[in-house]
Design a protein around this motif. Structure first.
Motif, PDB file in Angstrom:
ATOM      1  N   GLU A 463       0.897  -1.268   0.068  1.00 49.44           N
ATOM      2  CA  GLU A 463       0.099   0.137   0.105  1.00 49.44           C
ATOM      3  C   GLU A 463       0.909   1.174   0.034  1.00 49.44           C
ATOM      4  O   GLU A 463       2.105   1.344   0.312  1.00 49.44           O
ATOM      5  CB  GLU A 463      -0.761   0.104   1.204  1.00 49.44           C
ATOM      6  N   ILE A 486      -3.233   3.932  -2.778  1.00 53.67           N
ATOM      7  CA  ILE A 486      -3.094   2.963  -4.066  1.00 53.67           C
ATOM      8  C   ILE A 486      -2.077   1.959  -3.736  1.00 53.67           C
ATOM      9  O   ILE A 486      -1.626   1.660  -2.678  1.00 53.67           O
ATOM     10  CB  ILE A 486      -2.659   3.728  -5.084  1.00 53.67           C
ATOM     11  N   TYR A 487      -1.746   1.163  -4.773  1.00 52.10           N
ATOM     12  CA  TYR A 487      -0.627  -0.010  -4.716  1.00 52.10           C
ATOM     13  C   TYR A 487       0.585   0.285  -5.368  1.00 52.10           C
ATOM     14  O   TYR A 487       0.572   0.920  -6.548  1.00 52.10           O
ATOM     15  CB  TYR A 487      -1.328  -1.336  -4.947  1.00 52.10           C
ATOM     16  N   GLY A 552      -6.376  -0.750  -8.035  1.00 54.47           N
ATOM     17  CA  GLY A 552      -5.049  -1.744  -7.370  1.00 54.47           C
ATOM     18  C   GLY A 552      -4.591  -2.461  -8.471  1.00 54.47           C
ATOM     19  O   GLY A 552      -3.765  -3.362  -8.115  1.00 54.47           O
TER      20      GLY A 552
END
Length: 567
Positions: A463, A486-487, A552
Motif C-alpha cells: 500500500e 493505492i498500490y 489496484g
C-alpha cells in the motif's frame, strides 16, 4: 466410469457410437487414456470434455489458475521435466498433507501415482486446461535456477528445442543435424530462458566489443546476456540456419521462421535480420501456440465496456476495428471476441499474418506474400466461402479497406485492426487512405483503442499513500480511493525485481452513433470526433487507466507511460 462419461458425450451429440468403439479399441491397443484419445482426435473440445468429467465425477474444475500458488514443496521435490511430461501441477496442500493436483488427463492414473510417489504424499485430482497448467508451471519454476540448469545441461538442452518445420519438404530437425557445439547450446539456452521469463521478443544486438542479448518482458526491454565479440558471427549464423535465411547474404534485411517445442509448449519463432555498422542484428518474436485464448471477461474490460462490447459483437453486419501500436494486445481482443460468439450455427473465417493462436471451430488462413496470398486477395476469396463472421488481421491499404467495407455492407460481421493512436483517429485514417466518408459512416459500428499496462506483482504488492499532485496527473480524486491508498510493487524474485508481473489492457471504445456518423460524413477531424464521443459518455484510454489504478491493478507511473494527455 469412462463408459458413463462416453455415454454422456454421445447423449449430448458430441460423440457417435462408432467413435466410442474406436476410442475403447485404441485405449486397449495403445495404453493411452480414453480422454486423451478423444481430445487428440479433435472430436471434443477440452473444456467440454472436462465439464462432462466434472459433472460425472464431482472432481473440482478450475477453469482459471491465474490466482493459484504452487506449494513450495511441490517445486522443490518434483522436477519440472516430470511435471511438464504429465501436465500436472499442485495448486494447494491441505492440513492433512494431501496435495490438490491440477491435471488435464485425470484418467492417466500412472502419472498421478508417479507424482504421489515423488511427493511421498496423497494426491487428489483437480480438473484444469492444458494451457492453464502450462502457464502455472512456467510461473512456478521460472525462479528456480537449478531446474533451468537441469534442462539446459549437455544433451538435455538439445532436446529442449525441437524443430518442427512446416515446409513441403517435410520435417527437418536442424538442431539434431548439427554437431551440437557450444554455440548451438548457447543459442538454445537464450531461447529457452526467453520463453521461461515470458519474453515476447529476443534481441541479438551487436556492439563494438560484444553481442548484447536483450529480452522484452511485459513490454519493457532488459539486458540479459552478453556474448563475446569473437562468437558474434557464429551466433548470428546459427540463428540464420535455424530460420532458413541465406547465411551468405549480409547486406540486406531478411525474414525467417522456425517452430520449436520447449517442454510441452509449441512455439512459433519469427526471425528478422538487418545489417548494422557492427554486424547483423537479429530479433526473434516468440509466439506460444499453446497459450490459452482469453475469454472476453478476462481481458480487463470495465463492466459497462464489457456489456457494450458483448452487444456490439452480436451485430449481424458491420465492421469492428481494434486499434493501437504493435504489441498492444489487439489480436488477443479479437480472438476473445471471436471465442465469445463462435458456435456451430455460424461460419467464422480469419485471414492473419501470422496465425498467433488456434481457435477451435474457426477456419484460419495464413497470409503468404511469397505465394501471392495477400490480405486483399484472401479477403475476396473469403467472400465466396459463405462466411457469417470474418476477421482480417490488418487493414493496410485502401484495397483491403474497400473489400472489408463491401463485406460489411453485404451482411457480414467483420473484425480487423488498424495502427492509430486512439479510436477517433481510426475513422479519419480510413478517410485518409481513400475510403469515401459515407462508406465509413455506414459500415463501421465501433472502434476500440487499447494499450497494455503492467500489472502489480501479487507477491510484493504494498500500500502507498500518493501525494495529491500524482493523483491530479490522472484526474483521480482521493475520495475514490479505498482508505486514500493505492498500490505499488516493491520488487521480488517472482517479478524479477520490477514490481510488475503480467499485463492487462486499458480501453477506449467508440460506438459509431448518429452524432459521430454525421461528423464522419462532414470529414471532421479526430479531435472533433473525440469531443462529440466523450460528450456521449466515451472514456479515454487515460481515464480507463485511472480506473485500473483505483482498483489496484496498476500504477500511476505505468498508466502515464502508455497514454497521452487528453486534449
Amino acid at each position: 466410469m469412462r463408459r458413463r462419461i462416453l455415454k454422456a458425450l454421445v447423449r449430448e451429440g458430441v460423440l457417435t457410437e462408432r467413435q466410442v468403439e474406436e476410442t475403447l479399441k485404441l485405449e486397449e491397443e495403445s495404453g493411452r487414456s480414453f480422454d486423451r484419445i478423444i481430445r487428440e482426435k479433435g472430436w471434443v473440445t477440452e473444456d467440454r470434455l472436462l465439464t462432462v468429467i466434472h459433472q460425472k465425477t464431482f472432481w473440482p474444475y478450475e477453469r482459471s489458475l491465474g490466482a493459484a500458488n504452487v506449494p513450495a514443496e511441490f517445486v522443490a521435490k518434483v522436477p519440472v521435466s516430470l511435471a511438464r511430461q504429465h501436465n500436472l501441477v499442485a495448486i494447494d496442500v491441505d492440513a492433512d498433507g494431501v496435495y490438490k493436483v491440477a491435471t488435464c488427463e485425470p484418467f492417466n492414473y500412472h502419472s498421478m501415482d508417479e507424482v504421489a510417489s515423488v511427493l511421498e504424499a496423497e494426491v487428489q485430482p483437480v480438473l484444469s486446461g492444458r494451457a492453464e497448467i502450462t502457464s502455472l508451471l512456467n510461473r512456478a519454476y521460472q525462479g528456480k535456477q537449478g531446474e533451468g540448469g537441469e534442462i539446459l545441461d549437455d544433451a538435455a538442452l538439445d532436446d529442449a528445442l525441437v524443430k518442427l518445420d512446416d515446409d513441403e519438404d517435410g520435417a527437418e530437425d536442424l538442431i539434431n543435424d548439427q554437431d551440437k557445439g557450444p554455440v548451438i547450446r548457447r543459442v538454445n539456452k537464450v531461447i529457452f530462458d526467453g520463453y521461461r521469463m515470458r519474453a515476447s521478443d529476443i534481441h541479438f544486438q551487436p556492439g563494438e566489443d560484444k553481442l548484447l542479448v536483450r529480452f522484452r518482458i511485459d513490454g519493457i526491454l532488459y539486458d540479459k546476456d552478453e556474448v563475446p565479440k569473437q562468437y558474434q558471427d557464429a551466433v548470428i549464423t546459427r540463428l540464420k540456419v535455424m530460420s532458413k535465411m541465406d547465411i551468405a547474404e549480409r547486406r540486406l534485411p531478411q525474414d525467417g521462421r522456425a517452430s520449436c517445442t520447449v517442454g510441452d509448449a509449441e512455439i512459433d519463432i519469427r526471425f528478422n535480420s538487418v545489417p548494422t555498422n557492427y554486424g547483423e542484428r537479429v530479433v526473434l518474436r516468440l509466439l506460444d501456440k499453446t497459450a490459452k485464448v482469453f475469454n472476453l471477461e478476462d481481458i480487463g474490460l470495465a463492466n459497462e465496456d464489457y456489456q457494450l462490447l458483448s452487444r456490439l459483437i452480436n451485430y449481424q453486419h458491420g465492421i469492428i476495428l481494434v486499434t493501437g501500436p504493435t504489441g498492444s494486445g489487439k489480436t488477443t481482443t479479437l480472438y476473445a471476441s471471436l471465442s465469445k460468439i463462435n458456435s456451430s450455427a455460424i461460419n467464422c473465417i480469419t485471414i492473419e499474418d501470422p496465425i498467433e493462436y488456434h481457435l477451435s471451430g474457426v477456419s484460419q488462413i495464413q497470409v503468404s506474400a511469397k505465394k501471392g496470398l495477400t490480405f486483399d486477395r484472401g479477403l475476396r476469396a473469403l467472400l465466396r466461402q459463405d462466411p457469417d463472421v470474418m476477421m482480417v488481421g490488418e487493414i493496410r491499404d485502401s484495397e483491403t479497406a474497400r473489400i472489408a467495407i463491401q463485406a460489411a455492407l453485404t451482411g457480414h460481421l467483420v473484425f480487423s485492426t488498424l495502427h492509430t493512436n486512439d479510436a477517433p483517429s481510426s475513422v479519419t485514417r480510413l478517410l485518409d487512405i481513400g475510403v469515401e466518408p459515407y462508406l465509413v459512416a455506414s459500415s463501421v459500428i465501433a472502434v476500440i483503442a487499447q494499450r497494455l499496462v503492467r500489472v502489480i506483482c501479487r507477491e510484493c504488492r504494498s500500500e502507498y499513500e500518493p501525494p495529491q499532485e500524482e493523483l491530479d496527473m490522472l484526474g483521480i480524486k482521493r475520495e475514490q480511493l479505498k482508505d486514500g491508498l493505492i498500490y505499488l510493487g516493491m520488487g521480488c524474485e517472482r517479478c524479477i525485481d520490477t514490481g510488475y508481473q503480467g499485463r492487462t489492457a486499458i480501453y477506449e471504445i467508440l460506438p459509431i452513433g448518429e452524432e459521430v456518423r454525421q461528423e464522419v460524413i462532414n470529414r471532421s477531424g479526430a479531435s472533433k470526433i473525440k469531443e462529440v464521443a466523450m460528450s456521449r459518455g466515451m472514456r479515454s484510454l487515460r481515464m480507463d487507466g485511472a480506473r485500473k489504478v483505483v482498483e489496484g491493478h496498476s500504477t500511476i507511473e505505468e498508466v502515464l507511460r502508455v497514454t497521452q494527455l487528453d486534449v
